[in-house]
Design a protein around this motif. Structure first.
Motif, PDB file in Angstrom:
ATOM      1  N   LEU A   1       0.835  -1.208   0.000  1.00  0.00           N
ATOM      2  CA  LEU A   1       0.000   0.000   0.000  1.00  0.00           C
ATOM      3  C   LEU A   1       0.868   1.256   0.000  1.00  0.00           C
ATOM      4  N   ALA A   2       1.986   1.221   0.735  1.00  0.00           N
ATOM      5  CA  ALA A   2       2.850   2.408   0.819  1.00  0.00           C
ATOM      6  C   ALA A   2       3.453   2.724  -0.548  1.00  0.00           C
ATOM      7  N   ILE A   3       3.964   1.701  -1.240  1.00  0.00           N
ATOM      8  CA  ILE A   3       4.592   1.931  -2.560  1.00  0.00           C
ATOM      9  C   ILE A   3       3.562   2.472  -3.545  1.00  0.00           C
ATOM     10  N   ASN A   4       2.366   1.921  -3.514  1.00  0.00           N
ATOM     11  CA  ASN A   4       1.402   2.231  -4.566  1.00  0.00           C
ATOM     12  C   ASN A   4       0.459   3.396  -4.277  1.00  0.00           C
ATOM     13  N   THR A   5       0.350   3.796  -3.013  1.00  0.00           N
ATOM     14  CA  THR A   5      -0.592   4.889  -2.731  1.00  0.00           C
ATOM     15  C   THR A   5       0.110   6.157  -2.261  1.00  0.00           C
ATOM     16  N   LYS A   6       1.392   6.019  -1.889  1.00  0.00           N
ATOM     17  CA  LYS A   6       2.189   7.174  -1.406  1.00  0.00           C
ATOM     18  C   LYS A   6       1.504   7.893  -0.226  1.00  0.00           C
TER      19      LYS A   6
END
Ligand code: SF4
Length: 330
Positions: A41-46
């Motif tokens: 989620l962190a990589i893809n939603t920033k």
């Protein structure tokens, strides 16, 4: 992975809401996957991601106060279907699918189902995507299978929640038995709600269980707890503060219990534990209006008797014990 966390769907939905900071809630059995979920989620939603370490028992158990205190923009609740409809905070429910292969369980179950022809079929949310496949399997093996229409808190046809079995009740006269796919929690709830054999396809222990024996044991425990409350002088009514756990009105039963000569105290608790109740040393027993499964499931965890709202109606002589047993505890 055992579970499909629907991360593509979660990422898309989170991005569409454009939050800067989110709070994630995972059920107890899924917290172990925190690292995989958060890194994706962190990589893809920033977004900045916080994970609630508090317990999460159901779709009723939204961490709304936590989310508001932490000033996040969105609460992402994994593992349960939407339970609370009107929430004054942005919430995203992400249902999780269990990938367990059911074939061996289905084959094993035929023996235990041999004396039943008309069967109702339900499952917990994690297995709901397999319901039609399971129905087809049994139909090929000459069973007549009905998936009940959703009722109350259930989000889908055939979906069971631990406190909602009205869909089963609505078709109880039309079937010989019910199959529940999931775990003991959901199948015990079903067994305590309808007077029909409940066969559990236990996807955690990979076994087939007829719930009759456990049901009978629990009914004896419930009878004992209700009797102890009848004999108690000082009673606590526990009002749960979790957002979706409000079962029954305390004002009403307080007055009626006082009319029976009881001293009644209203207690508010978020998460019930024995330690918290121990402090109320002079209270002889409790009626809990939070999740009704706490009193039933956790009978052995508590030193004092605890009953549900519905069971309190037996203490108040508004419901006969036989009717509770025949029409269901939930
Ligand atoms: S109230 Fe209890 S049984 Fe109902 S959804 Fe919440 S945790 Fe599950």
């Amino acid at each position: 992975m055992k579970f499909d966390f629907e991360l593509e769907n979660a990422i898309e939905q989170i991005k569409s809401r454009n939050p800067k900071k989110i709070l994630i809630q995972l059920p107890e059995g899924m917290k172990t996957y925190t690292a995989e979920i958060v890194s994706q989620l962190a990589i893809n939603t920033k977004t900045d991601i916080l994970v609630s370490g508090n317990s999460n028992w159901g779709g009723c158990d939204l961490a709304l106060d936590e989310a508001k205190n932490l000033k996040v923009d969105l609460l992402v609740h994994f593992g349960h279907a939407q339970f609370i409809k009107n929430v004054d905070f942005p919430v995203l429910y992400i249902e999780v699918k269990d990938n367990t292969d059911l074939n061996s369980l289905l084959m094993q179950s035929l023996d235990k189902l041999s004396s039943f022809h008309n069967i109702g079929l339900v499952s917990s949310i994690q297995h709901l995507h397999k319901l039609n496949e399971v129905k087809e399997f049994y139909e090929k093996n000459n069973k007549k299978i009905t998936i009940p229409e959703k009722k109350g808190f259930a989000a889908y046809n055939g979906h069971v929640v631990g406190c909602e079995y009205n869909s089963l009740k609505s078709m109880v006269d039309k079937v010989d038995a019910f199959i529940v796919i999931g775990n003991q929690f959901h199948s015990l709830g079903a067994a305590l709600s309808v007077n029909k054999p409940i066969i559990l396809l236990d996807t955690y222990n990979m076994e087939i269980v007829n719930m009759e024996e456990l049901k009978n044991k629990i009914i004896k425990q419930r009878a004992a707890a209700i009797d102890k409350i009848k004999d108690s002088k000082n009673l606590g009514i526990i009002v749960g503060t979790k957002p979706g756990q409000k079962f029954g009105s305390f004002e009403n039963i307080k007055k009626k219990l006082e009319n029976l000569g009881k001293n009644v105290f209203i207690l508010t608790i978020d998460e019930m534990t024995q330690d918290k109740l121990t402090n109320f040393y002079n209270i002889d027993g409790f009626i809990e209006l939070a999740c009704p499964r706490i009193a039933i499931e956790d009978y052995n965890k508590y030193n004092k008797p605890i009953i549900t709202f519905k069971e309190s109606l037996v203490v108040l002589n508004e419901l006969k014990w036989e009717d509770l047993v025949n029409n269901g505890f939930l």
